[in-house]
Design a protein around this motif. Sequence first.
Motif, short mmCIF file in Angstrom:
data_model
loop_
_atom_site.label_atom_id
_atom_site.label_comp_id
_atom_site.label_asym_id
_atom_site.label_seq_id
_atom_site.Cartn_x
_atom_site.Cartn_y
_atom_site.Cartn_z
N LYS A 144 52.14 28.97 42.88
CA LYS A 144 52.35 30.31 42.33
C LYS A 144 51.84 31.42 43.21
CE LYS A 144 51.66 33.09 38.19
NZ LYS A 144 50.88 33.31 36.99
N GLY A 145 50.81 31.13 44.01
CA GLY A 145 50.18 32.21 44.76
C GLY A 145 49.37 33.10 43.85
N ASN A 146 48.80 32.49 42.79
CA ASN A 146 48.08 33.29 41.81
C ASN A 146 47.01 32.43 41.17
OD1 ASN A 146 47.30 35.34 40.22
ND2 ASN A 146 49.20 35.51 39.07
N GLN A 147 45.76 32.82 41.24
CA GLN A 147 44.66 31.99 40.81
C GLN A 147 44.61 31.82 39.32
OE1 GLN A 147 42.55 30.43 42.63
NE2 GLN A 147 40.73 30.04 41.46
N ILE B 279 43.74 45.01 44.36
CA ILE B 279 43.11 43.70 44.39
C ILE B 279 44.15 42.65 44.02
CG2 ILE B 279 41.26 42.25 43.44
CD1 ILE B 279 39.72 44.81 42.80
N THR B 280 44.36 41.68 44.90
CA THR B 280 45.35 40.63 44.69
C THR B 280 44.78 39.28 45.09
OG1 THR B 280 46.24 41.05 46.91
CG2 THR B 280 47.37 42.12 45.07
N HIS B 281 45.46 38.24 44.62
CA HIS B 281 45.15 36.91 45.14
C HIS B 281 45.53 36.88 46.62
CE1 HIS B 281 45.92 32.60 45.97
NE2 HIS B 281 44.84 32.45 45.21
N LYS B 282 44.82 36.11 47.40
CA LYS B 282 45.00 36.13 48.85
C LYS B 282 46.44 35.80 49.26
CE LYS B 282 43.43 31.32 49.51
NZ LYS B 282 44.70 30.82 50.07
#
Length: 480
Positions: A357-360, A441-444
């Motif tokens: 997902k690219g999302n924690q 602020i985002t997931h890396k």
Amino acid sequence: MSEKKGFRAKVQRFGSYLSGMIMPNIGAFIAWGIITALFIPDGWWPNESLAELVDPMLYFLLPLLIGFTGGRMVHDLRGGVVGATATMGVIVGADIPMFLGAMIMGPLAGYLMKKIDERFQDKVKSGFEMLYNNFSAGILGAILACFSLFGVSPLVEALNNLLAAGVEVIVAAGLLPLANIIIEPAKILFLNNAINHGILSPIGAEQASEVGKSILFLLEANPGPGFGILLAFAVFGTGMSKSSASGASIIQFFGGIHEIYFPYILMKPTLILAAIGGGVSGVFTFVLFDAGLVAPASPGSIFALLALTPQGNYLGTILGVIVAAAVSFVIAGFILKTSKQEDDDLSSATGQMEEMKGNQSAVSSTLTQDAEEAQFEKDAEAVEEKTADEVEKVIFACDAGMGSSAMGSSLLKNKFKKADIDIFVTNTAINNIPDDADIIITHKDLTDRAKAKLPTAEHISVENFLNSPAYEELVERLKK
């Protein structure tokens, strides 16, 4: 393998765009659902005058909002205006709510407006900018409205009728519970928003306009299957999965953040059987009691389900959730008791979910602290930090603008409040990042997309939205 990942990424991106057109407008859907539930002849407080709001909101307001949002996602406000104008053509050309038509014409209009601007905008002579902006958008909007009226509307109406007829056949044949054989695995692949808001919600809204409710709103939103799986981990799990499951179940059931139980299934894929069993049994119960909601429940919290349940349907809705939770709990418990469990399974599954997902996930709040600190130090060197005087708005951004980013936003708000920092903090979808954001602020794995959206902002990458050292560093910097 790379081809599979590329295809999966494209499918997830497509799903993100579909849900991205619906989710920002869920409030309008809920407003329409409340008015429908209260004031139609079969509602709680029938009122002929107020009931006149129902059809205009369904046929005009909601499609126009979707068309505007779709256009704006592609080309900001100009794309949104042309998208809404083009959507008007499919609305006038059909006798059904044109959600699907809006989801086609909105992004198409925004894309065409973007291409025209790229071709001509920098060639406009000084003093003629407003003339170009107004007339280019107006001419394109008029052309697309006419095109959608005569060309797109008949095709979309035929497709919509075909889909609706298919759903009716499935319901009449008693096969609707089998839909969860597809829905539950698709949720684990993070297509839940695309399925719920891109497919089920538009068809369900049309059904709700006719009979005052739709069971389709309950198919994906039911928190029962995930809740049962998390309870099974709390009882039969081991190590970190057991200790974290109780808190995760509260967030999932009451907060409606379904993504939190996905890593638990990824660490033991046979648990998808528990999710499917719970989903099928829950929908069977809904069908048995003729349950339904008046509008999409988003997020899929038990509170949202009860708030949107029409008069006389509470028993069916509550029983459907309970049955789904009980069945998934029994199946998951059997799988956990009869299979080997490793303490580090949840950590690796969370990493797998992040890759997908690219999302924690919120459940991994203590799993990657060391990697988080190293990543933060690396990112801190790469960005130009803003001072407190330069910061007025902090944005948390993720694919859908809900879930983990919403929880991260809430966490930072509390930290700011305790530190007496008066700075606006909110969360949004990455495609809807506002132009006036100062810190994003985002997931890396999503930072590059966020930088492409707004390169002038300061960007902070995190590994974990719920436990990042970046928050403390940001608070200390802004206090100074």
